[in-house]
Design an enzyme around this catalytic site. Structure first.
Site, PDB file in Angstrom:
ATOM      1  N   PRO A 195      44.484  53.809  34.329  1.00 27.12           N
ATOM      2  CA  PRO A 195      45.847  53.883  33.804  1.00 27.12           C
ATOM      3  C   PRO A 195      46.802  52.974  34.562  1.00 27.12           C
ATOM      4  O   PRO A 195      46.586  52.699  35.749  1.00 27.12           O
ATOM      5  CB  PRO A 195      46.232  55.355  34.021  1.00 27.12           C
ATOM      6  CG  PRO A 195      45.256  55.910  34.988  1.00 27.12           C
ATOM      7  CD  PRO A 195      44.032  55.052  34.967  1.00 27.12           C
ATOM      8  N   ASP A 196      47.832  52.475  33.882  1.00 25.77           N
ATOM      9  CA  ASP A 196      48.867  51.703  34.590  1.00 25.77           C
ATOM     10  C   ASP A 196      49.860  52.700  35.199  1.00 25.77           C
ATOM     11  O   ASP A 196      49.630  53.913  35.170  1.00 25.77           O
ATOM     12  CB  ASP A 196      49.545  50.677  33.656  1.00 25.77           C
ATOM     13  CG  ASP A 196      50.281  51.315  32.495  1.00 25.77           C
ATOM     14  OD1 ASP A 196      50.378  52.556  32.452  1.00 25.77           O
ATOM     15  OD2 ASP A 196      50.775  50.580  31.629  1.00 25.77           O
ATOM     16  N   PHE A 197      50.958  52.201  35.760  1.00 27.71           N
ATOM     17  CA  PHE A 197      51.953  53.099  36.346  1.00 27.71           C
ATOM     18  C   PHE A 197      52.901  53.644  35.290  1.00 27.71           C
ATOM     19  O   PHE A 197      53.175  54.825  35.240  1.00 27.71           O
ATOM     20  CB  PHE A 197      52.820  52.329  37.356  1.00 27.71           C
ATOM     21  CG  PHE A 197      52.245  52.281  38.739  1.00 27.71           C
ATOM     22  CD1 PHE A 197      51.087  52.949  39.067  1.00 27.71           C
ATOM     23  CD2 PHE A 197      52.897  51.555  39.732  1.00 27.71           C
ATOM     24  CE1 PHE A 197      50.570  52.896  40.344  1.00 27.71           C
ATOM     25  CE2 PHE A 197      52.393  51.498  41.017  1.00 27.71           C
ATOM     26  CZ  PHE A 197      51.223  52.169  41.321  1.00 27.71           C
ATOM     27  N   ARG A 198      53.448  52.710  34.491  1.00 30.07           N
ATOM     28  CA  ARG A 198      54.678  53.053  33.787  1.00 30.07           C
ATOM     29  C   ARG A 198      54.569  53.271  32.285  1.00 30.07           C
ATOM     30  O   ARG A 198      55.579  53.567  31.656  1.00 30.07           O
ATOM     31  CB  ARG A 198      55.746  51.985  34.083  1.00 30.07           C
ATOM     32  CG  ARG A 198      56.161  52.012  35.551  1.00 30.07           C
ATOM     33  CD  ARG A 198      57.128  50.915  35.927  1.00 30.07           C
ATOM     34  NE  ARG A 198      57.430  50.973  37.344  1.00 30.07           N
ATOM     35  CZ  ARG A 198      56.688  50.446  38.302  1.00 30.07           C
ATOM     36  NH1 ARG A 198      55.582  49.790  37.998  1.00 30.07           N
ATOM     37  NH2 ARG A 198      57.022  50.568  39.572  1.00 30.07           N
TER      38      ARG A 198
ATOM     39  N   ASN B  55      47.108  43.999  41.069  1.00 27.76           N
ATOM     40  CA  ASN B  55      46.129  45.075  40.931  1.00 27.76           C
ATOM     41  C   ASN B  55      45.273  45.227  42.176  1.00 27.76           C
ATOM     42  O   ASN B  55      44.987  44.261  42.879  1.00 27.76           O
ATOM     43  CB  ASN B  55      45.257  44.837  39.700  1.00 27.76           C
ATOM     44  CG  ASN B  55      46.077  44.908  38.436  1.00 27.76           C
ATOM     45  OD1 ASN B  55      47.177  45.455  38.450  1.00 27.76           O
ATOM     46  ND2 ASN B  55      45.571  44.341  37.352  1.00 27.76           N
TER      47      ASN B  55
ATOM     48  N   ASP C  38      42.333  46.924  41.896  1.00 28.00           N
ATOM     49  CA  ASP C  38      41.048  47.400  41.381  1.00 28.00           C
ATOM     50  C   ASP C  38      39.903  46.415  41.574  1.00 28.00           C
ATOM     51  O   ASP C  38      38.751  46.724  41.256  1.00 28.00           O
ATOM     52  CB  ASP C  38      41.185  47.778  39.892  1.00 28.00           C
ATOM     53  CG  ASP C  38      41.743  46.628  39.039  1.00 28.00           C
ATOM     54  OD1 ASP C  38      41.476  45.450  39.343  1.00 28.00           O
ATOM     55  OD2 ASP C  38      42.455  46.920  38.062  1.00 28.00           O
TER      56      ASP C  38
ATOM     57  N   HIS D 217      49.100  42.820  46.419  1.00 26.70           N
ATOM     58  CA  HIS D 217      49.294  44.178  46.941  1.00 26.70           C
ATOM     59  C   HIS D 217      48.041  44.692  47.641  1.00 26.70           C
ATOM     60  O   HIS D 217      47.819  45.894  47.724  1.00 26.70           O
ATOM     61  CB  HIS D 217      49.740  45.116  45.805  1.00 26.70           C
ATOM     62  CG  HIS D 217      51.084  44.743  45.235  1.00 26.70           C
ATOM     63  ND1 HIS D 217      51.590  45.252  44.076  1.00 26.70           N
ATOM     64  CD2 HIS D 217      52.043  43.904  45.710  1.00 26.70           C
ATOM     65  CE1 HIS D 217      52.794  44.729  43.828  1.00 26.70           C
ATOM     66  NE2 HIS D 217      53.080  43.904  44.813  1.00 26.70           N
TER      67      HIS D 217
HETATM   68  P1  CNA Z   1      53.285  48.867  35.380  1.00 26.15           P
HETATM   69  O1  CNA Z   1      54.646  48.967  35.929  1.00 26.15           O
HETATM   70  O2  CNA Z   1      52.561  50.133  35.073  1.00 26.15           O
HETATM   71  O3  CNA Z   1      53.388  48.015  34.029  1.00 26.15           O
HETATM   72  C1  CNA Z   1      52.285  47.785  33.193  1.00 26.15           C
HETATM   73  C2  CNA Z   1      52.759  47.004  31.980  1.00 26.15           C
HETATM   74  O4  CNA Z   1      51.618  46.658  31.219  1.00 26.15           O
HETATM   75  C3  CNA Z   1      53.704  47.793  31.069  1.00 26.15           C
HETATM   76  O5  CNA Z   1      54.808  46.977  30.727  1.00 26.15           O
HETATM   77  C4  CNA Z   1      52.835  48.116  29.834  1.00 26.15           C
HETATM   78  O6  CNA Z   1      53.570  48.118  28.638  1.00 26.15           O
HETATM   79  C5  CNA Z   1      51.853  46.978  29.839  1.00 26.15           C
HETATM   80  N1  CNA Z   1      50.535  47.292  29.294  1.00 26.15           N
HETATM   81  C6  CNA Z   1      49.755  48.368  29.554  1.00 26.15           C
HETATM   82  N2  CNA Z   1      48.567  48.260  28.927  1.00 26.15           N
HETATM   83  C7  CNA Z   1      48.609  47.076  28.234  1.00 26.15           C
HETATM   84  C8  CNA Z   1      47.688  46.409  27.403  1.00 26.15           C
HETATM   85  N3  CNA Z   1      46.466  46.889  27.151  1.00 26.15           N
HETATM   86  N4  CNA Z   1      48.067  45.233  26.856  1.00 26.15           N
HETATM   87  C9  CNA Z   1      49.305  44.705  27.079  1.00 26.15           C
HETATM   88  N5  CNA Z   1      50.208  45.300  27.883  1.00 26.15           N
HETATM   89  C10 CNA Z   1      49.867  46.468  28.452  1.00 26.15           C
HETATM   90  O7  CNA Z   1      52.330  47.994  36.297  1.00 26.15           O
HETATM   91  P2  CNA Z   1      52.671  46.699  37.186  1.00 26.15           P
HETATM   92  O8  CNA Z   1      51.381  46.094  37.502  1.00 26.15           O
HETATM   93  O9  CNA Z   1      53.744  45.870  36.599  1.00 26.15           O
HETATM   94  O10 CNA Z   1      53.288  47.394  38.487  1.00 26.15           O
HETATM   95  C11 CNA Z   1      52.966  46.972  39.705  1.00 26.15           C
HETATM   96  C12 CNA Z   1      52.125  47.984  40.483  1.00 26.15           C
HETATM   97  C13 CNA Z   1      51.105  48.684  39.629  1.00 26.15           C
HETATM   98  C14 CNA Z   1      51.307  47.309  41.506  1.00 26.15           C
HETATM   99  O11 CNA Z   1      51.761  47.648  42.765  1.00 26.15           O
HETATM  100  C15 CNA Z   1      49.848  47.785  41.324  1.00 26.15           C
HETATM  101  O12 CNA Z   1      49.220  47.993  42.551  1.00 26.15           O
HETATM  102  C16 CNA Z   1      49.967  49.021  40.586  1.00 26.15           C
HETATM  103  N6  CNA Z   1      48.820  49.512  39.805  1.00 26.15           N
HETATM  104  C17 CNA Z   1      47.626  48.880  39.819  1.00 26.15           C
HETATM  105  C18 CNA Z   1      46.568  49.357  39.078  1.00 26.15           C
HETATM  106  C19 CNA Z   1      45.264  48.609  39.114  1.00 26.15           C
HETATM  107  O13 CNA Z   1      44.878  48.072  40.154  1.00 26.15           O
HETATM  108  N7  CNA Z   1      44.565  48.539  37.983  1.00 26.15           N
HETATM  109  C20 CNA Z   1      46.721  50.507  38.297  1.00 26.15           C
HETATM  110  C21 CNA Z   1      47.981  51.162  38.312  1.00 26.15           C
HETATM  111  C22 CNA Z   1      49.010  50.654  39.074  1.00 26.15           C
END
Ligand code: CNA
Length: 275
Positions: free
Chosen positions: A35-38, A109, A111, A128
């Protein structure tokens, strides 16, 4: 206008051997099951209720971690690398590398899926940090990832929280928490790259975490910038440039479309099949 056509300035530039610099966020990994954060409802922040946090970001706050490391380690247990495979978008990065058209991948990321897709160290800047190394937050003694993993996956002992063999302080992977500095390489590599970005592709990020979120605004005015995200964000929303391209679409769909337009579809399918 039909969507693939909006990508034609990128396709033309790539065909002229212009390299691509990627700026990635959690949205490129959501299709892998992380999952993402937001994102509302599915994002981590929306699902943290069970951790009783004072505010969602506390799970990645260094001061909060010192007091209550359980919250982070509950998440780490779910997110630890090894359980997920790269997405189509990650394999597109590898294709750009193979075609010698990759400038760099700046990723927020943690991951490590860019590596798993086969992108080499030199091309990746993990802004990060990642789970690759771990240190005690008090005396900085290192703990191997094998050792840390043993703790994380044995939640019966100390609730899965690793402590330092020397000083008993809490051990944490070298991922950058709010309140910590970014790795030195983030700044030095960006100093080197920033003047020389022909094509900037920002994907799957809400562009809210600084200093990373500021990078796309620092690329030259002649660069072609593409945002691949579910919604318009950051600089692409507030200070959109004339030649910016917005692909408000799913990351994997855009990866597939771009590969197709570049004549790389079979190559992409091959990489995915071999994974
Ligand atoms: P965020 O703030 O959660 O934003 C994610 C963005 O991606 C949002 O605007 C969503 O609308 C968009 N989104 C989600 N899924 C899709 C998709 N399939 N296609 C197109 N758009 C999509 O995450 P950010 O990365 O901007 O925030 C920064 C943080 C998140 C960093 O410090 C990371 O370490 C942290 N993070 C990382 C992971 C990981 O490593 N996979 C997971 C969750 C959070």
């Amino acid at each position: 206008m039909d969507f693939p056509k909006t990508l034609s300035p990128i396709v033309e530039a790539v065909k002229k051997n212009k390299k691509v610099c990627f700026f990635l966020g959690a949205g490129v990994s959501t299709s892998c099951g992380i999952p993402d954060f937001r994102s509302p409802k599915t994002g981590l922040y929306a699902n943290l209720k069970k951790l009783n946090l004072p505010y969602p970001e506390a799970v990645f706050d260094i001061d909060y971690f010192r007091e209550k490391p359980d919250a982070f380690y509950t998440l780490a247990h779910e997110l630890y690398p090894g359980n997920f495979l790269p997405s189509k978008f990650h394999f597109l990065l590898k294709l750009f590398q193979d075609k010698r058209l990759l400038k760099r991948v700046y990723t927020q990321n943690i991951d490590t899926l860019e590596r798993l897709a086969g992108v080499e160290d030199d091309y990746i800047v993990e802004a990060h940090g990642s789970f690759a190394n771990n240190h005690c937050i008090d005396c900085h003694e290192e703990m191997s990832s094998e050792e840390l993993k043993k703790h994380v996956f044995n939640r019966e002992v100390n609730n899965g929280i690793p402590t330092c063999s020397k000083c008993k302080g809490f051990v944490k992977p070298d991922i950058v928490f709010f309140g910590e500095n970014l790795p030195a390489r983030f700044f030095s590599q960006w100093d080197e790259d920033c003047e020389d970005v022909d094509i900037a592709i920002v994907a799957g990020s809400s562009l809210t975490v600084y200093p990373f979120a500021g990078l796309p605004s620092e690329v030259g005015k002649n660069s072609i910038r593409l945002l691949v995200n579910r919604e318009a964000v950051g600089d692409f929303k507030s200070r959109k440039r004339k030649n910016d391209i917005l692909a408000l679409e799913d990351c994997d769909y855009v990866a597939e479309t771009l590969a197709d337009l570049l004549g790389w579809k079979l190559d992409l399918d091959k990489l995915i099949k071999a994974a």
